[in-house]
Design a protein around this motif. Structure first.
Motif: not given
Length: 226
Positions: A113-118, A122-129, A211-217
């Motif tokens: 259950d990722p919170d709104k920010e997480d 995650i979605r932006k990461e998948f959108e980017t690459d 973890s890398d995704v969620l702890t970096t911009d």
């Protein structure tokens, strides 16, 4: 040699399912406490095995008492054991879960259950690459054990994302979890804890990636203050 889950675990829960009331449970509470103690030792043994390949901070086995305040099902007791394993430090995200129930045992891992920010990150990461996550999901050993993502998705593209995006199948996800089911016979086998441990070991690259995704911009700059 691993400790086996006691056979009495399932036989007790089958009886409890037919007698899910306080009088019956109180009469059989000493039996339950003995089983619970043995099963908790199995969870603790699994945690030690997992520490050989991940940094596990703690294990929590959930209580048998159900919270019936907001449930239509007023049965006071669960008919399963459940326990979670927490990864240590703010840099290690995600978790593990083991569920023991007659005819319904499974393990699970990932992000329930990722919170709104997480979720947005995650979605932006998948959108980017989406290359790295797809490589992890396509790994044969991983796929043979865990299959693919399960959990909830949105019906269309989330706000701000294109429904035509090549990674829309990933972007639409609300949960990023994997599950693996076991038969009663498999759970009660002498190597069950080793099987579970090996399955959890296979998922480490996925948890580390997330973890890398969620702890970096999106520029890869750490969001964790040392």
């Amino acid at each position: 040699m691993s400790t086996a889950i006691p056979k009495t675990t399932f036989s007790f829960f089958k009886k409890l399912e037919k007698n899910n009331n306080r009088d019956w449970f109180n009469d059989h509470k000493p039996e339950f406490k003995d089983i619970e103690k043995e099963v908790k030792a199995c969870y603790a043994e699994l945690m030690e095995k997992m520490r050989s390949h991940d940094d596990i901070e703690s294990m929590k086995m959930f209580r048998i008492y159900r919270d019936v305040r907001f449930s239509k099902n007023k049965a006071p007791y669960k008919t399963h054991f459940g326990g979670s394993f927490k990864r240590a430090t703010a840099r290690l995200r995600g978790g593990y879960y083991l569920h023991l129930q007659p005819g319904g045992s499974f393990i699970a891992t990932g992000f329930w259950d990722p919170d709104k920010e997480d979720l947005f990150r995650i979605r932006k990461e998948f959108e980017t690459d989406d290359e790295e996550i797809r490589s992890i999901l396509a790994n044969k050993k991983f796929k043979d054990v865990w299959g693919g993502f399960v959990g909830d998705t949105v019906k269309t593209a989330p706000k701000g994302f294109s429904k035509e995006h090549p990674a829309i199948d990933l972007i639409k996800r609300k949960q990023f979890i994997f599950t693996k089911e076991f038969t009663d016979k498999e759970v009660l086998s002498s190597d069950f804890l080793d099987v579970v441990n090996n399955a959890f070991k296979l998922v480490r690259p996925y948890l580390d990636f997330m973890s890398d995704v969620l702890t970096t911009d999106l520029n890869g700059v750490s969001l964790i203050k040392d």
